[in-house]
Design a protein around this motif. Structure first.
Motif, mmCIF file in Angstrom:
data_model
loop_
_atom_site.group_PDB
_atom_site.id
_atom_site.type_symbol
_atom_site.label_atom_id
_atom_site.label_comp_id
_atom_site.label_asym_id
_atom_site.label_seq_id
_atom_site.Cartn_x
_atom_site.Cartn_y
_atom_site.Cartn_z
ATOM 1 N N ILE A 205 44.226 34.879 35.809
ATOM 2 C CA ILE A 205 44.326 35.647 37.047
ATOM 3 C C ILE A 205 43.034 35.600 37.840
ATOM 4 O O ILE A 205 43.044 35.496 39.080
ATOM 5 N N SER A 206 41.897 35.668 37.176
ATOM 6 C CA SER A 206 40.612 35.762 37.877
ATOM 7 C C SER A 206 40.056 34.409 38.297
ATOM 8 O O SER A 206 39.241 34.344 39.216
ATOM 9 N N HIS A 207 40.490 33.319 37.655
ATOM 10 C CA HIS A 207 39.829 32.032 37.897
ATOM 11 C C HIS A 207 40.753 30.963 38.490
ATOM 12 O O HIS A 207 40.269 29.917 38.908
ATOM 13 N N TYR A 208 42.061 31.224 38.530
ATOM 14 C CA TYR A 208 42.977 30.185 39.014
ATOM 15 C C TYR A 208 43.972 30.783 40.012
ATOM 16 O O TYR A 208 44.266 31.976 39.988
ATOM 17 N N ASP A 209 44.483 29.917 40.874
ATOM 18 C CA ASP A 209 45.519 30.278 41.832
ATOM 19 C C ASP A 209 46.761 29.471 41.505
ATOM 20 O O ASP A 209 46.713 28.235 41.419
ATOM 21 N N PHE A 210 47.881 30.138 41.316
ATOM 22 C CA PHE A 210 49.120 29.475 40.922
ATOM 23 C C PHE A 210 50.287 30.298 41.446
ATOM 24 O O PHE A 210 50.112 31.453 41.865
ATOM 25 N N PRO A 211 51.500 29.748 41.455
ATOM 26 C CA PRO A 211 52.650 30.473 41.995
ATOM 27 C C PRO A 211 52.892 31.795 41.259
ATOM 28 O O PRO A 211 52.926 31.846 40.035
ATOM 29 N N GLY A 212 53.056 32.863 42.034
ATOM 30 C CA GLY A 212 53.319 34.173 41.457
ATOM 31 C C GLY A 212 52.094 34.946 41.031
ATOM 32 O O GLY A 212 52.214 36.015 40.420
#
Length: 553
Positions: free
Chosen positions: A87-94
């Motif tokens: 959650i803190s280090h990556y961007d992904f769907p949802g």
């Protein structure tokens, strides 16, 4: 007493501070009373069965408790840290949904999820029945299916409800780290994975240890799950020794072992909290960069983030909802309203009492900033770390002693028996709730008061207002949001509390939690699904508050 100290004693401010301090001392004494009672009874029992416990069941209790705590702690750390890093280090769907959805299992008591999955996964449950019908299997020998009522099953199910402690604290620790650390590590040839293990994780370690200590204390406190799964832990052994063997002295001796474990966990938590000031990177720059995932990696990250939410919250809620709808006519009865009324009334009363005492302690700490005052505040918070079953013993001992003493006086002077005035009444349950959850209310009020500047106190005093009037007319309106939050969180905790309620409740007095326990123990989870669902829905209140607080931060 010197002339200067006598004059200081005679001043209104000093007398006021002394009155507040005396009140805080009284609260700390009352909180310590159950703990001291357990230690005293363990040291001087009527029937000393310690050698028998040591030679027979105690090693098994300790071994099973250590295995359970190790397993739940390890799995909770893996789920919590992994989810927090995603959650803190990556961007992904949802991601925006999972950011708060990963807190939802907070609302699910461990004993409820244990009842639901056992009913769903056991041999006669819907899943195995469907598999046998689909593949033509006749008996359990025709196929392999893992046993849910086992140590491994208890570890997995409890970890699914307790990992949010670690997820919440680890995510905050990751997001507060400076971006300069990341670029410095990358400039030295460190890969993202190496940066996580060699830089980011060590910095977040104190916060993770704090969350882990909370997970372990909740695991030690659990009774509903281990009792239903027939796992002989210290909590189950305490309950069995006290109520089934009628040996409260032996139960107190088991309780001392549990308190030693809690003391060790508190020590480790305090030590990690002190180290957090040393290891935390303080910088005004932005946090760690967010890497956008694409393709299969993005969907894999979404699946990983969704897994604990689906199995720790969504599936149990769907199963409970299905049962509640099917058995609605049987569940929606006067008994359900009676159980709900008992739960809500008892929980709200305890929350209100806890809030008032929490305000007293927090305001005393504000008025009298001395080591003694801080020590009293910390002592008053010890109840939160004491398992509910241990606290039940500590509460029943002094109350029963008072009942016996008062009954003796009544027999001697009036020739009548008063019976159990306190130990067999709601007062015992309220006492246990107040001692156990006082730390929650005090912490919330204290943090709210810290945001109020001292200049407001001085301005109020310069206008001739006393400390009580200053608190009621100046501080209370300002800290109202924090006070309401404390009230709601304590209310929800009381709604979910099982061990202390189960032991201390009066005869023929049921709450939603004890109702669920009784029916689930009799393999009637469908008929108590509505009660369990109400507990879960009420448990979502602190999740919503946590999410709003995190978003503001």
């Amino acid at each position: 007493m010197t002339t200067s100290s006598l004059k200081r004693w005679q001043t209104p401010t000093f007398r006021t501070e002394h009155s507040w301090f005396a009140s805080a001392l009284l609260v700390a004494t009352i909180v310590l009373l159950p703990i001291a009672s357990v230690i005293y009874l363990a040291a001087f029992p009527d029937d000393n069965i310690w050698p028998h416990l040591l030679n027979t069941v105690l090693p098994v209790y300790i071994e099973n408790t250590l295995i359970l705590m190790t397993g739940v702690g390890t799995l909770s750390v893996l789920i919590g840290i992994g989810s927090a890093w995603l959650i803190s280090h990556y961007d992904f769907p949802g991601k925006r949904i999972f950011n708060w959805a990963l807190l939802l299992p907070f609302a699910m008591p461990a004993y409820v999820i244990a009842y639901v999955y056992t009913d769903f996964l056991e041999y006669a449950g819907p899943l195995q029945s469907s598999l046998r019908e689909l593949f033509g299997w006749q008996t359990s020998r025709d196929y392999f299916f893992p046993e849910v009522r086992s140590m491994a099953g208890a570890i997995i199910l409890m970890a699914l409800t307790l990992y949010p402690y670690i997820y919440m604290l680890a995510r905050a620790a990751f997001m507060q780290q400076s971006v300069s650390l990341y670029y410095a590590a990358r400039s030295l040839g460190s890969s993202p994975l190496a940066f996580f293990f060699r830089v980011s994780l060590p910095i977040a370690r104190p916060a993770i240890v704090v969350g882990l200590s909370l997970v372990l204390m909740e695991t030690l406190n659990d009774f509903g799950t281990v009792d239903y799964f027939a796992i002989q832990t210290l909590t189950a052994g305490l309950y069995d020794t006290w109520l089934n063997m009628s040996n409260i002295g032996g139960a107190a001796q088991i309780a001392t072992v549990m308190m030693l474990a809690v003391t060790l966990l508190i020590y480790l938590e305090r030590r990690s909290r002190n180290q957090q000031q040393t290891f935390s990177a303080k910088s005004s720059t932005s946090g760690l960069p967010v890497n956008k995932l694409t393709g299969p990696h993005a969907y894999l990250a979404s699946a990983l983030a969704a897994t604990p939410v689906i199995f720790g919250f969504l599936i149990p809620v769907l199963i409970l909802s299905n049962y509640a709808i099917q058995y609605f006519e049987q569940s929606w009865s006067p008994r359900f309203f009676s159980y709900a009324f008992n739960s809500f009334t008892l929980s709200f009363s305890a929350a209100l009492i806890t809030l008032v005492i929490g305000c007293l302690l927090a305001y005393t700490k504000r008025l009298n900033r001395r080591r003694a005052t801080n020590a009293l505040t910390q002592i008053s918070s010890l109840g939160y770390a004491v398992p509910g079953a241990v606290l039940a013993i500590g509460v029943i001992i002094p109350l029963a002693a008072f009942d016996n003493w008062f009954d003796g006086l009544a027999r001697e002077f009036f020739g009548v028996s008063t019976g159990l005035l306190l130990s067999g009444s709601i007062i015992a349950v309220l006492f246990a709730y107040t001692v156990r959850f006082l730390a929650v209310a005090t912490g919330a009020i204290d943090s709210s008061l810290e945001k109020v500047t001292q200049s407001m106190d001085m301005a109020s005093r310069s206008l001739g207002k006393g400390s009580m009037e200053t608190f009621l007319r100046v501080h209370l309106p300002i800290i109202k949001p924090g006070a309401l939050t404390a009230l709601l969180v304590v209310f929800v905790d009381c709604m979910k509390e099982l061990p202390a309620t189960l032991i201390l409740r009066p005869f023929n007095f049921e709450t939603l939690a004890t109702h669920v326990y009784q029916f689930a123990s009799d393999e009637l989870i469908e008929q108590c699904a509505l009660s369990a669902l109400v507990i879960v829905l009420v448990g979502m209140v602190p999740v919503i508050l946590l999410n709003k607080s995190i978003n503001r931060s």
